[in-house]
Each structure stands twice: as structure tokens, then as C-alpha cells.
Design a protein around this motif. Structure first.
Motif, short mmCIF file in Angstrom:
data_model
loop_
_atom_site.label_atom_id
_atom_site.label_comp_id
_atom_site.label_asym_id
_atom_site.label_seq_id
_atom_site.Cartn_x
_atom_site.Cartn_y
_atom_site.Cartn_z
N ASP A 16 0.86 -1.18 0.00
CA ASP A 16 0.00 0.00 0.00
C ASP A 16 0.90 1.23 0.00
O ASP A 16 2.05 1.16 0.41
N TYR A 17 0.38 2.34 -0.48
CA TYR A 17 1.20 3.56 -0.47
C TYR A 17 0.35 4.81 -0.39
O TYR A 17 -0.86 4.80 -0.69
N ILE A 18 0.99 5.89 0.07
CA ILE A 18 0.36 7.20 0.21
C ILE A 18 1.29 8.24 -0.40
O ILE A 18 2.50 8.20 -0.17
N VAL A 19 0.74 9.15 -1.19
CA VAL A 19 1.48 10.30 -1.69
C VAL A 19 0.93 11.54 -1.00
O VAL A 19 -0.28 11.79 -1.02
N THR A 20 1.80 12.30 -0.36
CA THR A 20 1.37 13.46 0.40
C THR A 20 2.45 14.54 0.31
O THR A 20 3.26 14.53 -0.62
N THR A 21 2.46 15.47 1.24
CA THR A 21 3.47 16.53 1.27
C THR A 21 4.12 16.57 2.65
O THR A 21 3.63 15.96 3.61
N LEU A 22 5.22 17.30 2.73
CA LEU A 22 5.93 17.40 4.00
C LEU A 22 5.06 18.04 5.07
O LEU A 22 5.11 17.63 6.25
N ASP A 23 4.24 19.02 4.69
CA ASP A 23 3.34 19.66 5.66
C ASP A 23 2.30 18.69 6.21
O ASP A 23 1.86 18.84 7.36
N GLU A 24 1.90 17.70 5.41
CA GLU A 24 0.78 16.84 5.79
C GLU A 24 1.17 15.41 6.14
O GLU A 24 0.31 14.61 6.52
N VAL A 25 2.46 15.09 6.05
CA VAL A 25 2.86 13.69 6.23
C VAL A 25 2.56 13.18 7.63
O VAL A 25 2.19 12.01 7.81
N LEU A 26 2.66 14.02 8.65
CA LEU A 26 2.40 13.54 10.01
C LEU A 26 0.91 13.28 10.27
O LEU A 26 0.57 12.68 11.29
N ASP A 27 0.05 13.69 9.34
CA ASP A 27 -1.36 13.31 9.43
C ASP A 27 -1.51 11.79 9.27
O ASP A 27 -2.54 11.22 9.64
N HIS A 28 -0.49 11.15 8.69
CA HIS A 28 -0.49 9.69 8.46
C HIS A 28 0.42 8.96 9.45
O HIS A 28 0.80 7.81 9.21
#
Length: 267
Positions: A215-227
Motif C-alpha cells: 500500500d502507499y500514500i502520496v502526500t506533502t511534507l506539511d501533511e505527512v504527520l497526518d499519516h
């Protein structure tokens, strides 16, 4: 050819010690040479999890199985068997030179004055496996940093994170979390954010190239800790650089880090 060579070694009582990177954990991801060596070894030594992943190749060999935390014992046993002129394969996840068993086994062999040949066989790494899932995030310069402070002091890890982030390397984070280490991942992201813009793409890949569990997630540095709760020891993280971008295609989100061709060519 390889099988006959190994059989000749057995007949002539010439020992050999292989340290084999098995990649993500499926037989299909092995190199042809690694597969052949495993099939023709006298002994296979490894962590139980990795041995289970290679089960279909383990039939006539003697198996030496142990658990996490017993790496030194495994290395010593492999060297001991090689000294007895056996063909021994030490199994290591991913690539044996990337946080794997190659260094430890070589050190033990050196201290034991092992006279038989030691050969390291490469395997697909977690970063290249994860990158293939994400698209093309590591095409330019990158750094690989483990967040495990069991063997490396956190102060050293922090220094390396600051240096790699300040230089705007693409950064791959290994071993982000474990049962005992809950905060190292968030601490690492906080350090990286001091040097990189919050819009920088970040990819998280769990169980890369391991079939349906991938599984994988693409996000940003600002939002990565949401995961943060999604991240565990089977997750590999790639924090990209200022040139990287997210490609939102009809087949899902991918990450592209340009190599620099756009500066010289029109395409």
C-alpha cells in the motif's frame, strides 16, 4: 552452471560463505544467481521471517533458523560452518549491504581469520522497491538514513538528517517506527521541515512489492504527520527535493523527481 560449480566445491571440500540479499521477500524478486546459490548450498542461515519467504527453495539444505536480535549468533554460526568447508548462505532482507548482514558477517569472518571465500550477492533494496511503487522519486541525488537508534546514537542520526535536508537531498527514511520507538519519525520530520518547504512531495510505501499487502500514500511534507498512525517498521518513506512534483494521473498519484533533462532538452 552455477549449480555445477557449487557441487564441485562440495566434492572438493572447499567451503564458501555467501551473504545473500533476498530483496522484498518473494522468490520472484531474487536475482538468478541468488536463487541458484540458495538451491545448491549445504546450509541456509537466517531470520525465521526471511527463511519463510524462501520456503519453496528450501528442501535439501540444512536450515539454521533464529529470531530478531540474534544477528551476532547467526553470523558466528555461518562462519563456523564455512570453516568446516561447507557451502553456507546467510540470508539477509533487501540488500545485505543496506542495513543488512554483510558488515556483521564480514567482521566476524575477519576476527575468526576465515580462509574460505566470502561473496556478497546483491538484492533489491527497500528504497528502490518503494521508489518503483511511487513512480520516479529518487532519480537524482538521494540519501538513505535509518531512524533506528539501537546501534546508532540519536545525536548522530539528527546530525545526518540536518545535513541531508540542508543540502536538499531526496531522503529515504528506513526503520521509522517500532514498538519501542514511537517518536523518532515525527522528530525526523520536524528536523527536515527546518530545511525544506512544506509543499515538497513525500511518499510512504508499506510492504513494497509484497503482493496484496502493498500500500502507499502520496502526500506533502506539511501533511505527512497526518499519516503518523499508518507508519510502522514495514513502511519506507521518501521525502523529495525542491524540484520534485506530484503527477496526478488517471491511474493514481505518482512522484517525479527530474534528473535535469528539462534544462537541456525540449520534450
Amino acid at each position: 552452471m552455477e549449480g555445477s560449480q557449487l557441487q564441485s566445491q562440495n566434492e572438493n571440500e572447499n567451503g564458501k560463505l555467501f551473504i545473500i540479499g533476498i530483496g522484498p521477500g518473494s522468490v520472484e524478486q531474487l536475482t538468478i544467481r541468488a536463487r541458484d546459490v540458495i538451491l545448491n548450498s549445504d546450509y541456509i542461515v537466517g531470520n525465521g521471517t526471511y527463511l519463510d519467504q524462501m520456503a519453496e527453495l528450501l528442501d535439501k539444505q540444512e536450515i539454521i533458523r533464529s529470531s530478531m536480535g540474534k544477528e551476532v549468533d547467526r553470523a558466528k554460526k555461518a562462519v563456523e560452518l564455512a570453516k568446516e568447508n561447507k557451502v553456507v548462505s546467510m540470508i539477509s532482507g533487501g540488500d545485505a549491504n543496506v542495513y543488512g548482514m554483510a558488515g556483521l558477517v564480514m567482521e566476524v569472518a575477519e576476527h575468526a581469520d576465515l580462509e574460505v571465500d566470502v561473496e556478497v550477492l546483491p538484492g533489491v533494496t527497500a528504497i528502490t522497491a518503494g521508489a518503483s511503487v511511487l513512480g520516479a522519486p529518487i532519480v537524482n541525488d538521494f540519501a538513505v538514513i535509518s531512524l533506528s537508534d539501537l546501534l546508532t546514537p540519536w545525536e548522530v542520526i539528527e546530525k545526518r538528517l540536518n545535513a541531508a535536508a540542508a543540502a536538499d537531498f531526496v531522503i529515504s527514511l528506513y526503520n521509522p517506527k517500532s514498538r519501542q520507538r514511537h517518536s523518532n519519525f515525527s522528530r525526523a520530520i520536524d528536523i527536515i521541515k527546518q530545511h525544506k518547504d512544506g509543499s515538497v512531495p513525500v511518499g510512504l510505501v508499506k510492504n513494497a512489492l509484497r503482493g496484496e499487502s502493498q500500500d502507499y500514500i502520496v502526500t506533502t511534507l506539511d501533511e505527512v504527520l497526518d499519516h503518523n498512525d499508518w507508519v510502522d517498521m514495514s513502511t519506507m518513506i521518501i521525502v523529495c527535493n525542491a524540484d520534485s512534483r506530484i503527477w496526478k494521473s488517471k491511474n493514481g498519484e505518482k512522484i517525479i523527481t527530474p534528473r535535469g533533462y528539462q534544462r537541456k532538452y525540449d520534450y
